[in-house]
Design an enzyme around this catalytic site. Sequence first.
Site, PDB file in Angstrom:
ATOM      1  N   ARG A 102       0.877  -1.187   0.000  1.00  0.00           N
ATOM      2  CA  ARG A 102       0.000   0.000   0.000  1.00  0.00           C
ATOM      3  C   ARG A 102       0.899   1.217   0.000  1.00  0.00           C
ATOM      4  O   ARG A 102       1.699   1.400   0.931  1.00  0.00           O
ATOM      5  CB  ARG A 102      -0.903  -0.022   1.240  1.00  0.00           C
ATOM      6  CG  ARG A 102      -1.638   1.273   1.445  1.00  0.00           C
ATOM      7  CD  ARG A 102      -2.746   1.160   2.470  1.00  0.00           C
ATOM      8  NE  ARG A 102      -3.909   0.497   1.888  1.00  0.00           N
ATOM      9  CZ  ARG A 102      -5.105   0.449   2.466  1.00  0.00           C
ATOM     10  NH1 ARG A 102      -5.293   1.023   3.627  1.00  0.00           N
ATOM     11  NH2 ARG A 102      -6.105  -0.167   1.876  1.00  0.00           N
ATOM     12  N   HIS A 129      -7.434   0.918  -6.466  1.00  0.00           N
ATOM     13  CA  HIS A 129      -7.604  -0.004  -5.334  1.00  0.00           C
ATOM     14  C   HIS A 129      -8.236  -1.281  -5.911  1.00  0.00           C
ATOM     15  O   HIS A 129      -9.402  -1.584  -5.666  1.00  0.00           O
ATOM     16  CB  HIS A 129      -8.493   0.641  -4.263  1.00  0.00           C
ATOM     17  CG  HIS A 129      -8.418  -0.009  -2.918  1.00  0.00           C
ATOM     18  ND1 HIS A 129      -7.636  -1.112  -2.661  1.00  0.00           N
ATOM     19  CD2 HIS A 129      -9.043   0.283  -1.738  1.00  0.00           C
ATOM     20  CE1 HIS A 129      -7.781  -1.439  -1.377  1.00  0.00           C
ATOM     21  NE2 HIS A 129      -8.635  -0.628  -0.805  1.00  0.00           N
ATOM     22  N   GLN A 132     -10.133  -3.959  -3.786  1.00  0.00           N
ATOM     23  CA  GLN A 132     -11.435  -3.484  -3.335  1.00  0.00           C
ATOM     24  C   GLN A 132     -12.490  -3.723  -4.419  1.00  0.00           C
ATOM     25  O   GLN A 132     -13.578  -4.221  -4.151  1.00  0.00           O
ATOM     26  CB  GLN A 132     -11.338  -1.983  -2.993  1.00  0.00           C
ATOM     27  CG  GLN A 132     -12.625  -1.408  -2.454  1.00  0.00           C
ATOM     28  CD  GLN A 132     -12.975  -1.976  -1.081  1.00  0.00           C
ATOM     29  OE1 GLN A 132     -12.152  -1.982  -0.176  1.00  0.00           O
ATOM     30  NE2 GLN A 132     -14.184  -2.469  -0.924  1.00  0.00           N
ATOM     31  N   ASP A 219     -17.425   6.970  -1.201  1.00  0.00           N
ATOM     32  CA  ASP A 219     -16.184   6.800  -0.441  1.00  0.00           C
ATOM     33  C   ASP A 219     -15.849   8.152   0.195  1.00  0.00           C
ATOM     34  O   ASP A 219     -16.481   9.177  -0.119  1.00  0.00           O
ATOM     35  CB  ASP A 219     -15.056   6.314  -1.383  1.00  0.00           C
ATOM     36  CG  ASP A 219     -13.740   6.055  -0.660  1.00  0.00           C
ATOM     37  OD1 ASP A 219     -13.760   5.881   0.577  1.00  0.00           O
ATOM     38  OD2 ASP A 219     -12.683   6.024  -1.330  1.00  0.00           O
ATOM     39  N   CYS A 259     -16.406   1.312   0.648  1.00  0.00           N
ATOM     40  CA  CYS A 259     -15.243   0.459   0.918  1.00  0.00           C
ATOM     41  C   CYS A 259     -14.845   0.473   2.391  1.00  0.00           C
ATOM     42  O   CYS A 259     -14.154  -0.441   2.843  1.00  0.00           O
ATOM     43  CB  CYS A 259     -14.075   0.912   0.053  1.00  0.00           C
ATOM     44  SG  CYS A 259     -13.634   2.630   0.345  1.00  0.00           S
ATOM     45  N   ARG A 287     -13.439  -9.060   0.795  1.00  0.00           N
ATOM     46  CA  ARG A 287     -12.033  -8.740   0.525  1.00  0.00           C
ATOM     47  C   ARG A 287     -11.184  -9.987   0.760  1.00  0.00           C
ATOM     48  O   ARG A 287     -10.320 -10.336  -0.058  1.00  0.00           O
ATOM     49  CB  ARG A 287     -11.537  -7.613   1.466  1.00  0.00           C
ATOM     50  CG  ARG A 287     -12.100  -6.235   1.193  1.00  0.00           C
ATOM     51  CD  ARG A 287     -11.548  -5.631  -0.080  1.00  0.00           C
ATOM     52  NE  ARG A 287     -10.095  -5.564  -0.090  1.00  0.00           N
ATOM     53  CZ  ARG A 287      -9.368  -4.598   0.459  1.00  0.00           C
ATOM     54  NH1 ARG A 287      -9.959  -3.580   1.045  1.00  0.00           N
ATOM     55  NH2 ARG A 287      -8.046  -4.614   0.393  1.00  0.00           N
TER      56      ARG A 287
HETATM   57  N1  NVA Z   1     -10.072   6.502  -1.008  1.00  0.00           N
HETATM   58  C1  NVA Z   1      -9.663   6.009   0.281  1.00  0.00           C
HETATM   59  C2  NVA Z   1      -9.885   4.549   0.373  1.00  0.00           C
HETATM   60  C3  NVA Z   1      -9.552   3.918   1.690  1.00  0.00           C
HETATM   61  C4  NVA Z   1      -9.754   2.438   1.714  1.00  0.00           C
HETATM   62  C5  NVA Z   1      -8.213   6.361   0.519  1.00  0.00           C
HETATM   63  O1  NVA Z   1      -7.400   6.257  -0.422  1.00  0.00           O
HETATM   64  O2  NVA Z   1      -7.865   6.773   1.625  1.00  0.00           O
HETATM   65  N1   CP Z   2     -11.286  -0.665   2.383  1.00  0.00           N
HETATM   66  C1   CP Z   2     -10.008  -0.682   2.800  1.00  0.00           C
HETATM   67  O1   CP Z   2      -9.063  -0.812   2.032  1.00  0.00           O
HETATM   68  O2   CP Z   2      -9.878  -0.554   4.159  1.00  0.00           O
HETATM   69  P1   CP Z   2      -8.513  -0.301   4.926  1.00  0.00           P
HETATM   70  O3   CP Z   2      -7.976   1.030   4.479  1.00  0.00           O
HETATM   71  O4   CP Z   2      -8.879  -0.304   6.387  1.00  0.00           O
HETATM   72  O5   CP Z   2      -7.547  -1.391   4.583  1.00  0.00           O
END
Ligand code: NVA
Ligand code: CP
Length: 302
Positions: A102, A129, A132, A219, A259, A287
Amino acid sequence: MLKGRDLLTLIDYSPKEIKEIIDLGIKVKKNPKKYQNALKQKTLAMLFMKTSTRTRLSFEAGMTQLGGHAIFLDWRTTNLTKGRLEEEIRCIDRYVDIIMARVYKHEEIQAIAKAAEKPVINALCDLFHPCQALADYMTIIEKKKKAKGLKVAFVGDGNNVCNSLTVCGAKLGANISIGTPQGYEPLPRAIEEAKKHSGVVLYNSAKEAVKDADVVYTDTWVSMGQEEETEKRLKVFPSFQVNKEIMGFAKKDALFMHCLPAHVGQEVTEEVIYSKNSVVFDQAENRMHVQKALMLKLLGKA
Ligand code: NVA
Ligand code: CP
């Protein structure tokens, strides 16, 4: 053939490959025992530049359930920032069988994939993502028995989750409808790719986007890494909140999806996220199942 591949973005995957992963995810969920030793002696390295609940746990628990082992690596407690990223990844690559990361920038996940010989999975970057989206369409298919021909509406920020939802959905034959404020539209490359496969329509209005939708998705308005823009974004997005009124423009049995983590009272109201149409916890659970399927495929153990 998915064995040995990376998953950086679903732009690189064919509709058939995406369907295969989701179908296997459904099978793995129904019969987890069948796969309990499938990744015995295999190790997954999980590199995190950002925080996570679902991604970390679903990969880690998923790997345990497949008979393998997962190692969590926090960016701050490793030497990933001290040495050159490429060198650090080349070392990690010697110890493990598969890597997920990540990161902030898409270029960072590309650099990791370039340095590693083992399969690399994008566990979220600024643009995509993909894991997801795989879990989201697995959930849609479970609930609606199909994705093809459904209207999937995304409302809010045209962010990483929106880009992946759009590409994955279009490849599965869903019609995608996106409502964002002006200047917050999704990635042009994602839209271009999605349009090769299905209908994609962009609006600058939440109501128009969700009209007669089968699925309404939202989101956060402030993604990880955008914290400095919080004040500005909280002023731009309020008319894109998914509330009872907005859900009223969708079909009566429309699913509500997110998500997570959600900012209840901002992009979604409590009434909607805890309504009977909300499937957010099924998405979170899926997931794990779909990522088990993905790892089985990338390691050639499906
Ligand atoms: N759009 C959000 C998704 C988190 C799972 C982010 O990138 O923080
Ligand atoms: N939806 C998702 O990716 O959650 P986290 O950021 O908690 O991993």
